[in-house]
Design a protein around this motif. Structure first.
Motif: not given
Length: 233
Positions: A43-69
């Motif tokens: 459960f601890v490992y699974r939630h570490g991955l969960h947090h990472r996936i959210v962080g990465l998705a947020d970063a992708i959206a921010l970069c794409l919307n900011g033209s940082n391809t």
């Protein structure tokens, strides 16, 4: 954006919101986790991955919307890696439940949770040496055919190879020899490649939910094989 991408993108955005809201703030040793240390580890490992996936998705959206391809490419590539690990966790939980081999699951979780390439730490604790992420991606590719090929193409963009520097940001006028630089070329094609990684958030959400169910089964299995009462004296 292609019309066919709008619905999958909407689904991915909704999944990201749900995953963002369901991130663990604290994991307490209670319920199924009280009956099984393996369940707690998973459960601890699974939630570490969960947090990472959210962080990465947020970063992708921010970069794409900011033209940082380039930044979006890096995030999309990392999202493939992380979703592949979620898939491998699922496979390990299923195998442990089917074979009752909890020792191998324990070894997997210890390595996955503490994995590193730091030579000093690996020399002292060889069991935590990080495994190649490519093996996880290849296993994911057996379920989602083509994901390894897409990962390799993203890697060409993320590395400072030709596709990640000169070819990504410039065009050569062959008649004059002049080179013109841009923030990015091939905007639409780049967006398609990046969104393919971003949309994995929906698959990750489904797999993490399945993993939660499997963790409960592992808890029951460990407690059946080695009841808590026999461990508490």
């Amino acid at each position: 954006m292609a019309e066919s991408d709008k619905e999958p993108l909407s689904d991915a955005n909704a999944a990201l919101l749900r995953m963002s809201d369901s991130r663990a703030i604290e994991i307490n040793i209670s319920g199924p986790l009280l009956k099984s240390k393996l369940a707690w580890k998973a459960f601890v490992y699974r939630h570490g991955l969960h947090h990472r996936i959210v962080g990465l998705a947020d970063a992708i959206a921010l970069c794409l919307n900011g033209s940082n391809t380039l930044g979006a490419f890096l995030g999309a590539r990392a999202q493939i890696e992380t979703t592949s690990l979620v898939h491998v966790l699922q496979l390990q939980l299923i195998k442990a439940f089917e074979t009752s081999d909890l020792g191998k699951l324990n070894q997997f979780l210890d390595n996955a949770t503490f994995s590193t390439r730091d030579p000093v730490l690996v020399a002292e604790y060889p069991e935590i040496q990080a495994k190649s992420i490519l093996s996880a991606i290849d296993r994911f590719d057996k379920e989602l055919t083509g994901i390894r090929g897409h990962y390799d193409r993203l890697s060409e963009r993320c590395h400072p190879n030709a596709l990640g520097q000169v070819s990504m940001f410039s065009r050569l006028d062959r008649s004059s020899g002049a080179v013109s630089f841009y923030e990015e070329k091939d905007v639409q094609a780049n967006a398609q490649s990046i969104l393919a990684g971003y949309m994995l958030v929906r698959i990750a959400e489904i797999k993490l939910s399945t993993n939660d169910e499997l963790v409960i089964q592992i808890s029951e299995l460990q407690n059946r094989l080695d009841p808590v009462a026999s461990r508490v004296k």
